[in-house]
Design a protein around this motif. Structure first.
Motif, mmCIF file in Angstrom:
data_model
loop_
_atom_site.group_PDB
_atom_site.id
_atom_site.type_symbol
_atom_site.label_atom_id
_atom_site.label_comp_id
_atom_site.label_asym_id
_atom_site.label_seq_id
_atom_site.Cartn_x
_atom_site.Cartn_y
_atom_site.Cartn_z
ATOM 1 N N ASP A 18 9.416 -5.129 37.531
ATOM 2 C CA ASP A 18 9.331 -5.909 36.299
ATOM 3 C C ASP A 18 10.486 -6.906 36.288
ATOM 4 O O ASP A 18 11.652 -6.512 36.254
ATOM 5 C CB ASP A 18 9.408 -4.958 35.102
ATOM 6 C CG ASP A 18 9.267 -5.642 33.766
ATOM 7 O OD1 ASP A 18 9.362 -6.885 33.701
ATOM 8 O OD2 ASP A 18 9.072 -4.924 32.771
ATOM 9 N N MET A 19 10.187 -8.190 36.316
ATOM 10 C CA MET A 19 11.225 -9.224 36.389
ATOM 11 C C MET A 19 12.029 -9.372 35.105
ATOM 12 O O MET A 19 12.993 -10.118 35.065
ATOM 13 C CB MET A 19 10.608 -10.571 36.771
ATOM 14 C CG MET A 19 10.207 -10.673 38.220
ATOM 15 S SD MET A 19 11.614 -10.700 39.363
ATOM 16 C CE MET A 19 11.350 -9.190 40.262
ATOM 17 N N ARG A 20 11.664 -8.624 34.054
ATOM 18 C CA ARG A 20 12.493 -8.618 32.845
ATOM 19 C C ARG A 20 13.750 -7.779 33.053
ATOM 20 O O ARG A 20 14.690 -7.882 32.271
ATOM 21 C CB ARG A 20 11.698 -8.099 31.655
ATOM 22 C CG ARG A 20 10.545 -9.029 31.270
ATOM 23 C CD ARG A 20 9.696 -8.441 30.185
ATOM 24 N NE ARG A 20 8.972 -7.285 30.717
ATOM 25 C CZ ARG A 20 8.071 -6.580 30.057
ATOM 26 N NH1 ARG A 20 7.776 -6.900 28.811
ATOM 27 N NH2 ARG A 20 7.462 -5.558 30.616
ATOM 28 N N LYS A 21 13.772 -6.972 34.107
ATOM 29 C CA LYS A 21 14.956 -6.161 34.384
ATOM 30 C C LYS A 21 16.132 -7.073 34.703
ATOM 31 O O LYS A 21 16.003 -8.043 35.436
ATOM 32 C CB LYS A 21 14.721 -5.216 35.565
ATOM 33 C CG LYS A 21 13.797 -4.069 35.225
ATOM 34 C CD LYS A 21 13.804 -3.038 36.325
ATOM 35 C CE LYS A 21 12.838 -1.921 36.043
ATOM 36 N NZ LYS A 21 13.138 -1.159 34.853
ATOM 37 N N GLN A 22 17.256 -6.728 34.120
ATOM 38 C CA GLN A 22 18.481 -7.485 34.358
ATOM 39 C C GLN A 22 19.385 -6.668 35.279
ATOM 40 O O GLN A 22 18.928 -5.742 35.939
ATOM 41 C CB GLN A 22 19.155 -7.797 33.017
ATOM 42 C CG GLN A 22 18.293 -8.647 32.094
ATOM 43 C CD GLN A 22 17.967 -10.001 32.684
ATOM 44 O OE1 GLN A 22 18.836 -10.686 33.218
ATOM 45 N NE2 GLN A 22 16.706 -10.406 32.607
ATOM 46 N N ASN A 48 8.149 -9.430 42.053
ATOM 47 C CA ASN A 48 7.208 -9.037 41.008
ATOM 48 C C ASN A 48 5.831 -8.739 41.618
ATOM 49 O O ASN A 48 5.620 -8.904 42.818
ATOM 50 C CB ASN A 48 7.116 -10.103 39.912
ATOM 51 C CG ASN A 48 6.531 -11.415 40.407
ATOM 52 O OD1 ASN A 48 6.533 -11.722 41.589
ATOM 53 N ND2 ASN A 48 6.031 -12.202 39.478
ATOM 54 N N LYS A 53 7.851 -14.409 42.201
ATOM 55 C CA LYS A 53 9.233 -14.354 41.729
ATOM 56 C C LYS A 53 10.003 -13.322 42.552
ATOM 57 O O LYS A 53 9.453 -12.298 42.947
ATOM 58 C CB LYS A 53 9.285 -13.963 40.259
ATOM 59 C CG LYS A 53 8.603 -14.952 39.341
ATOM 60 C CD LYS A 53 8.633 -14.463 37.908
ATOM 61 C CE LYS A 53 7.915 -15.425 37.008
ATOM 62 N NZ LYS A 53 6.493 -15.135 36.899
ATOM 63 N N LYS A 55 14.125 -11.517 42.794
ATOM 64 C CA LYS A 55 15.508 -11.388 42.342
ATOM 65 C C LYS A 55 16.309 -10.704 43.437
ATOM 66 O O LYS A 55 15.819 -9.771 44.079
ATOM 67 C CB LYS A 55 15.611 -10.557 41.061
ATOM 68 C CG LYS A 55 15.233 -11.315 39.812
ATOM 69 C CD LYS A 55 15.553 -10.534 38.563
ATOM 70 C CE LYS A 55 15.215 -11.355 37.329
ATOM 71 N NZ LYS A 55 15.559 -10.655 36.089
ATOM 72 N N TYR A 68 17.760 -15.560 41.244
ATOM 73 C CA TYR A 68 16.367 -15.514 40.814
ATOM 74 C C TYR A 68 15.661 -16.751 41.348
ATOM 75 O O TYR A 68 16.175 -17.865 41.216
ATOM 76 C CB TYR A 68 16.325 -15.483 39.284
ATOM 77 C CG TYR A 68 14.962 -15.486 38.659
ATOM 78 C CD1 TYR A 68 14.175 -14.338 38.658
ATOM 79 C CD2 TYR A 68 14.468 -16.623 38.045
ATOM 80 C CE1 TYR A 68 12.927 -14.343 38.053
ATOM 81 C CE2 TYR A 68 13.219 -16.629 37.437
ATOM 82 C CZ TYR A 68 12.456 -15.482 37.449
ATOM 83 O OH TYR A 68 11.224 -15.478 36.855
ATOM 84 N N ARG A 70 11.705 -18.596 41.485
ATOM 85 C CA ARG A 70 10.308 -18.602 41.084
ATOM 86 C C ARG A 70 9.588 -19.687 41.877
ATOM 87 O O ARG A 70 10.024 -20.827 41.910
ATOM 88 C CB ARG A 70 10.197 -18.913 39.593
ATOM 89 C CG ARG A 70 8.751 -18.944 39.098
ATOM 90 C CD ARG A 70 8.662 -19.424 37.688
ATOM 91 N NE ARG A 70 8.885 -20.878 37.661
ATOM 92 C CZ ARG A 70 9.148 -21.560 36.560
ATOM 93 N NH1 ARG A 70 9.257 -20.936 35.397
ATOM 94 N NH2 ARG A 70 9.326 -22.861 36.587
#
Length: 118
Positions: A18-22, A48, A53, A55, A68, A70
């Motif tokens: 999940d690319m929302r992970k920081q 992802n 995407k 990271k 990051y 994209r």
């Protein structure tokens, strides 16, 4: 362009993330799911589900760094010929992956030349 050092160890997480992970979430994935030390001198690579995407996480002296990227039209060619949930790559292979090469076929993405964002 900022590029990872080709001498670094690179660990690629084969499963989509999940690319929302920081930073904290990615570091925890390294430690718990990949069973590696997020503070070692290495780059940890996450992609992802759509593979558009990516990271990169690494520890630099006194803190974590996240890169990051994209893609606008293509997809990253995630290695599928290897076994296991974590794949070790060379720094050069990581740079090729970021450039769009399919590591098994060595075919890059097409270069895009945009003039505006919208």
């Amino acid at each position: 362009m900022i590029r990872p050092d080709t001498r670094l160890r690179v660990y690629l997480c084969r499963e989509p993330v999940d690319m929302r992970k920081q930073i904290d979430g990615l570091a925890l994935l390294v430690q718990e799911a990949m069973e590696l030390n997020p503070f070692e001198e290495a780059v940890f690579v996450f992609g992802n589900h759509q593979r558009d995407k990516v990271k990169l996480l690494f520890w630099k002296r006194n803190g974590f760094v996240v890169w990051y990227k994209r893609l606008e039209r293509e997809r990253f060619k995630w290695p599928d010929r290897l076994e296991g949930d974590t794949v070790m790559l060379s720094g050069q292979e990581l740079n090729w992956l970021l450039d769009g090469y399919d590591l098994s076929a060595m075919q890059p993405h097409k270069a895009l030349d945009f003039q505006s964002v919208g």
